[in-house]
Design an enzyme around this catalytic site. Structure first.
Site, short mmCIF file in Angstrom:
data_model
loop_
_atom_site.label_atom_id
_atom_site.label_comp_id
_atom_site.label_asym_id
_atom_site.label_seq_id
_atom_site.Cartn_x
_atom_site.Cartn_y
_atom_site.Cartn_z
N ASP A 59 -1.72 9.10 -12.23
CA ASP A 59 -1.37 8.06 -13.07
C ASP A 59 -0.04 7.85 -13.55
O ASP A 59 0.41 6.48 -13.57
CB ASP A 59 -2.56 8.06 -14.33
CG ASP A 59 -4.06 8.07 -13.82
OD1 ASP A 59 -4.19 7.49 -12.82
OD2 ASP A 59 -4.73 8.47 -14.80
N ASP A 69 -4.14 2.51 -5.17
CA ASP A 69 -2.73 2.66 -5.18
C ASP A 69 -2.21 1.24 -4.49
O ASP A 69 -1.22 1.25 -3.56
CB ASP A 69 -2.35 3.75 -4.28
CG ASP A 69 -3.15 3.86 -2.93
OD1 ASP A 69 -4.20 3.04 -2.63
OD2 ASP A 69 -2.48 4.59 -2.11
N ASP A 125 0.87 -1.24 0.04
CA ASP A 125 0.12 -0.10 -0.02
C ASP A 125 0.96 1.25 -0.04
O ASP A 125 1.72 1.23 1.00
CB ASP A 125 -0.93 -0.03 1.01
CG ASP A 125 -1.98 1.18 1.27
OD1 ASP A 125 -2.06 1.49 0.04
OD2 ASP A 125 -2.68 1.39 2.18
N HIS A 156 -5.21 14.10 -11.24
CA HIS A 156 -5.32 12.53 -11.54
C HIS A 156 -4.20 11.99 -12.69
O HIS A 156 -3.65 11.00 -12.73
CB HIS A 156 -6.79 12.03 -11.97
CG HIS A 156 -7.64 12.13 -10.88
ND1 HIS A 156 -7.61 11.32 -9.72
CD2 HIS A 156 -8.61 13.07 -10.86
CE1 HIS A 156 -8.69 11.63 -8.91
NE2 HIS A 156 -9.21 12.68 -9.54
N ASN A 180 -2.04 12.99 -5.96
CA ASN A 180 -3.25 12.87 -6.62
C ASN A 180 -4.34 14.38 -6.44
O ASN A 180 -4.75 14.66 -7.12
CB ASN A 180 -4.20 11.55 -6.14
CG ASN A 180 -4.85 11.14 -7.30
OD1 ASN A 180 -4.16 11.09 -8.42
ND2 ASN A 180 -5.61 10.07 -7.23
#
Length: 559
Positions: free
Chosen positions: A450, A476, A433, A446, A441
């Site tokens: 990405d 994520d 994680d 975004h 973000n």
């Protein structure tokens, strides 16, 4: 097409003249009803015979010479009069017209078409000319033959009653002796040059002259096809012909059949050329007889280059999975005497070296003697298979990172659990994680998130062995299945991933971002997992790593 073929077969079988189809070796393959009735050979009796077997022994030499010229391509057709052997042993005079039915390459004949006309009555009439003009005239009329007699010295002509009838001229009407211009005016324009060129050759009795075929207009305006044969019968002291005698035969029906055969052949050729699939026809040895345009385009060989060569040389396929060369389906089809279908995983390697995914099938071609060849049909399915692979990949991989998705990872995990339970093997399971990903973000957007996830995916993949499976299972969140890995090795790999992600310096819009990762480790062994399951154990260990300060890797057993 089947109906057309049936009609064509009926036309040939019911033709008034004998018709035979033979191979280029001269052996008979088919004889129509008129042929059987004319020579008395039943459908089974003529099987295995050749054309020369039918010819009287006194005429065999000349017939063999002409057939050899025809098969060598020196002449396009061969016409002659021979004595044929009747099934009862007697001799029968016939007119023989032999032509080669060739494929597109004129140098490669396929079949010999033999047309046989019974001229026994004509011959008897010609022999009777020495005894009685009325007798031979009656006999020729009975045979449907028109007679003409050319006095070359006086330039006068005699025409029999039947000669007039076949042209629609009243039987008793006088034909002017100087009617040559009027007769030439009745010749079809397309045939006029041929007639005028060969008239003198006929009068001179040239050895290579076999007769004139032309269309002549009848009194009612229709055209009749005439086959005119003549030769000198008298000569002067110097050996120059002074009289030529000949017969005319109405061959309109024969020409109609020839035209229908030619039209049927052309329709078949156009149909095959229009088919989008590749099609190759071979003989019983697997040598190519015909290729349509699609087959030429897919293999890279023209029909002229491929004809006569083994289909194995032109149609080379290999297994897509193994890369090994596969046996040609035509060879399998001929060996098994049955159809062969190949649906998947085959690649056709063209002359240009480019491989094309194909689907193909082959089936034998038979006649009443057995298998005489095969037909191969194949399709280029490169595009559809590429689309299928793309869909399969999309169903099992994450669109953003290209790593396996959750469904694909679950299948791999279940397989690993089964091998650990049944094969006494041990595997490592990492649950990753990301730390501090949300600010990237939220602040950079975004698109930045990405881009960062792609870098993280590459980083995780780079820390694993080639046979390990790394997957993205959430926004994520990532997992790694370490195949055949002890607990210590799994901890080492997890720490390596933590360090690599921590070392990432992600730049976006002039600003640098740093993130981290917390990893939970579970060991997959022969024993059962806790009630949480192996995935639950790794998730719980990851939660403990976050609670313990983040940026570390903790095994489930150490919680």
């Amino acid at each position: 097409m089947d109906r057309n073929k049936s009609i064509l077969a009926k036309i040939v079988d019911n033709a008034a003249i004998g018709m035979v189809i033979a191979g280029m070796d001269g052996h008979l393959r088919y004889g129509n009803r008129a042929f059987i009735e004319m020579l008395g050979y039943g459908a089974e009796a003529y099987q295995g015979l050749s054309i020369l077997d039918l010819v009287h022994e006194d005429d065999t030499g000349a017939a063999r010479l002409q057939l050899d010229r025809l098969t060598r391509g020196e002449v396009d057709d061969y016409r002659a009069e021979h004595r044929f052997r009747h099934a009862d042993g007697s001799a029968l005079w016939v007119t023989v017209a032999v032509s080669a039915l060739r494929p597109e390459d004129p140098q490669e004949p396929l079949y010999l078409i033999v047309q046989i006309t019974n001229i026994e009555l004509q011959k008897r009439a010609e022999e009777a000319l020495a005894y009685s003009e009325s007798r031979w005239n009656f006999a020729l009329e009975s045979a449907g033959q028109g007679v003409w007699d050319h006095d070359i010295v006086n330039d006068t002509m005699f025409y029999s009653r039947m000669w007039r009838i076949m042209r629609g001229i009243p039987p008793d009407e006088a034909v002017p002796q100087d009617h040559l211009p009027e007769w030439l005016s009745r010749i079809h324009p397309d045939d006029l040059a041929h007639v005028t060129t060969n008239m003198r050759r006929q009068d001179e009795g040239k050895d290579d002259f076999e007769g004139l075929e032309y269309r002549e207009r009848r009194r009612d305006g229709s055209y009749v096809w005439i086959l005119s044969r003549g030769k000198p019968v008298e000569w002067d002291a110097e050996g120059n012909p002074i009289r030529t005698l000949g017969t005319d035969t109405d061959i309109t029906r024969l020409k109609t059949i020839e035209a229908e055969l030619a039209a049927e052949k052309e329709r078949l050729r156009i149909t095959l050329e229009a088919i989008g699939d590749g099609m190759i026809s071979t003989d019983a040895l697997g040598n190519i007889l015909f290729m349509n345009a699609s087959a030429q385009a897919l293999t890279g060989y023209s029909a002229a280059e491929a004809t006569g060569r083994s289909v194995r040389e032109i149609f080379a396929i290999r297994n897509e999975m193994t890369g090994l060369v596969e046996e040609c389906p035509v060879a399998v089809c001929l060996a098994q005497d049955g159809p062969v279908h190949i649906e998947d995983d085959m690649v056709l390697v063209g002359r240009d070296g480019i491989g094309r995914d194909i689907r193909c099938s082959s089936a034998p071609v038979r006649d009443n003697r057995g298998v005489i060849g095969a037909v191969l049909v194949f399709q280029d399915v490169t595009h559809s298979r590429a689309l299928q692979r793309q869909l399969t990949h999309s169903a099992n991989h994450d669109d953003l990172t290209g790593l396996p998705n959750r469904a694909a990872f679950d299948r791999a995990l279940n397989g690993a659990i089964a091998t650990a339970r049944d094969g006494n093997r041990q595997h490592g399971l990492l649950y990753i994680d990301l730390d501090r990903f949300k600010p990237v973000n939220d602040t950079a957007g975004h698109a930045a998130g990405d881009a960062l996830l792609k870098q993280v995916a590459q980083t995780i993949r780079g820390c694993c062995r080639s046979h390990d499976i790394a997957a993205r299972v959430g926004g994520d969140e990532f997992t790694v299945l370490l195949q055949d890995s002890l607990a210590a090795s799994a901890k080492t790999t997890a720490d390596k991933i933590v360090r690599a992600i921590t070392a990432l310096a992600f730049s976006w819009a002039g600003q640098t971002y740093r993130i981290g990762a917390s990893i939970g480790i579970a060991t997959i062994g022969a024993g059962p997992a806790s009630p949480l399951g192996f995935m639950g154990e790794a998730d719980a260990a990851c939660y403990a790593a976050k609670a313990g300060g983040r940026g570390i890797a903790i095994a489930f057993r150490d919680i």
